[in-house]
Design a protein around this motif. Structure first.
Motif, mmCIF file in Angstrom:
data_model
loop_
_atom_site.group_PDB
_atom_site.id
_atom_site.type_symbol
_atom_site.label_atom_id
_atom_site.label_comp_id
_atom_site.label_asym_id
_atom_site.label_seq_id
_atom_site.Cartn_x
_atom_site.Cartn_y
_atom_site.Cartn_z
ATOM 1 N N ILE A 1 78.924 60.182 32.604
ATOM 2 C CA ILE A 1 78.615 60.081 31.179
ATOM 3 C C ILE A 1 79.631 60.959 30.457
ATOM 4 N N ASP A 2 80.278 60.393 29.430
ATOM 5 C CA ASP A 2 81.262 61.194 28.696
ATOM 6 C C ASP A 2 80.581 62.009 27.595
ATOM 7 N N SER A 3 81.361 62.831 26.928
ATOM 8 C CA SER A 3 80.817 63.756 25.925
ATOM 9 C C SER A 3 80.226 63.038 24.712
ATOM 10 N N GLU A 4 80.527 61.752 24.553
ATOM 11 C CA GLU A 4 79.965 60.946 23.464
ATOM 12 C C GLU A 4 78.725 60.162 23.905
ATOM 13 N N GLY A 5 78.313 60.342 25.172
ATOM 14 C CA GLY A 5 77.127 59.663 25.682
ATOM 15 C C GLY A 5 77.387 58.288 26.277
ATOM 16 N N ARG A 6 78.659 57.884 26.401
ATOM 17 C CA ARG A 6 78.980 56.579 27.002
ATOM 18 C C ARG A 6 78.894 56.682 28.517
ATOM 19 N N ARG A 7 78.325 55.634 29.136
ATOM 20 C CA ARG A 7 78.107 55.616 30.585
ATOM 21 C C ARG A 7 79.162 54.776 31.291
ATOM 22 N N TYR A 8 79.520 55.254 32.502
ATOM 23 C CA TYR A 8 80.491 54.570 33.356
ATOM 24 C C TYR A 8 79.887 54.494 34.754
ATOM 25 N N GLU A 9 79.899 53.292 35.338
ATOM 26 C CA GLU A 9 79.307 53.114 36.667
ATOM 27 C C GLU A 9 80.196 52.228 37.517
ATOM 28 N N LEU A 10 80.235 52.537 38.806
ATOM 29 C CA LEU A 10 80.980 51.733 39.768
ATOM 30 C C LEU A 10 80.186 51.638 41.060
ATOM 31 N N LEU A 11 80.075 50.434 41.580
ATOM 32 C CA LEU A 11 79.618 50.206 42.950
ATOM 33 C C LEU A 11 80.610 49.234 43.558
ATOM 34 N N PHE A 12 81.434 49.754 44.454
ATOM 35 C CA PHE A 12 82.460 48.969 45.130
ATOM 36 C C PHE A 12 82.122 48.920 46.604
ATOM 37 N N VAL A 13 82.087 47.721 47.177
ATOM 38 C CA VAL A 13 81.768 47.538 48.590
ATOM 39 C C VAL A 13 82.989 46.948 49.287
ATOM 40 N N SER A 14 83.419 47.601 50.341
ATOM 41 C CA SER A 14 84.593 47.167 51.095
ATOM 42 C C SER A 14 84.325 45.841 51.808
ATOM 43 N N ASP A 15 85.381 45.072 51.996
ATOM 44 C CA ASP A 15 85.260 43.837 52.780
ATOM 45 C C ASP A 15 85.480 44.092 54.275
ATOM 46 N N GLY A 16 85.641 45.367 54.649
ATOM 47 C CA GLY A 16 85.807 45.731 56.060
ATOM 48 C C GLY A 16 87.254 45.849 56.498
ATOM 49 N N SER A 17 88.193 45.427 55.649
ATOM 50 C CA SER A 17 89.607 45.561 55.988
ATOM 51 C C SER A 17 89.994 47.034 55.999
ATOM 52 N N PRO A 18 90.924 47.416 56.867
ATOM 53 C CA PRO A 18 91.393 48.801 56.834
ATOM 54 C C PRO A 18 92.023 49.108 55.474
ATOM 55 N N VAL A 19 91.798 50.321 54.973
ATOM 56 C CA VAL A 19 92.406 50.703 53.701
ATOM 57 C C VAL A 19 93.899 50.911 53.910
ATOM 58 N N SER A 20 94.647 50.637 52.881
ATOM 59 C CA SER A 20 96.092 50.853 52.903
ATOM 60 C C SER A 20 96.352 52.266 52.401
ATOM 61 N N VAL A 21 97.122 53.035 53.149
ATOM 62 C CA VAL A 21 97.414 54.413 52.781
ATOM 63 C C VAL A 21 98.901 54.541 52.493
ATOM 64 N N ARG A 22 99.205 55.116 51.327
ATOM 65 C CA ARG A 22 100.599 55.352 50.945
ATOM 66 C C ARG A 22 100.724 56.796 50.495
ATOM 67 N N ARG A 23 101.763 57.445 50.920
ATOM 68 C CA ARG A 23 102.050 58.806 50.473
ATOM 69 C C ARG A 23 103.188 58.722 49.466
ATOM 70 N N ILE A 24 102.924 59.258 48.285
ATOM 71 C CA ILE A 24 103.919 59.261 47.222
ATOM 72 C C ILE A 24 104.238 60.708 46.909
#
Length: 147
Positions: A112-135
């Protein structure tokens, strides 16, 4: 990370997403960034950001959220790229699965931000390995004509 956004709410509005990324900056700030599926704006990205995340065990990570970063095509540009709006916020993101083994199960965030606005996320993986990159940060390869 590839998978499906079961929930993405930005300031109370429902959206889909194209992908979710985890980034850890060299000064300790962490971001769960979401490429928003918005047919009217292909530059819309929202990031849940914080510091001092904790890993309870190999299969869970929690990040306290203190800042929401909101980007869109309307934002002013810095070096040719839109600069996000920063909204002071409170909240939490949880990631389950073993990131070191490249197996993330899901990511949930709520803030919730300082103005009272709400932010929500529910992300479910498809089971694939995550891609990792070092920058790594490097010296600029071009000179800024405005400096």
């Amino acid at each position: 990370m590839s998978g499906d956004c079961k929930t993405l709410k930005i300031a109370g509005r429902d959206f889909g997403c194209r992908t979710v990324a985890y980034a850890h900056g060299n000064k300790g700030r962490v971001y769960f960034s979401v490429a928003v599926d918005d047919p009217t704006d292909d530059s819309r990205v929202v990031s849940f950001s914080g510091e001092n995340g904790k890993r309870a065990d190999d299969n869970s990570y929690e990040l306290p959220i203190d800042l929401m970063l909101l980007n869109s095509k309307e934002r002013p540009k810095v070096n040719g790229l839109p600069a996000p709006a920063e909204e002071t916020s409170t909240g939490l993101c949880r990631q389950t699965g073993n990131f070191a083994a490249k197996k993330v199960k899901d990511v949930t965030c709520s803030a919730i931000d300082s103005e009272g606005r709400r932010y929500e996320l529910l992300f479910v993986s498809d089971g694939s390995p995550v891609s990792v990159r070092r920058i790594r940060l490097s010296a600029p390869s071009i000179q800024d004509p405005f400096n």
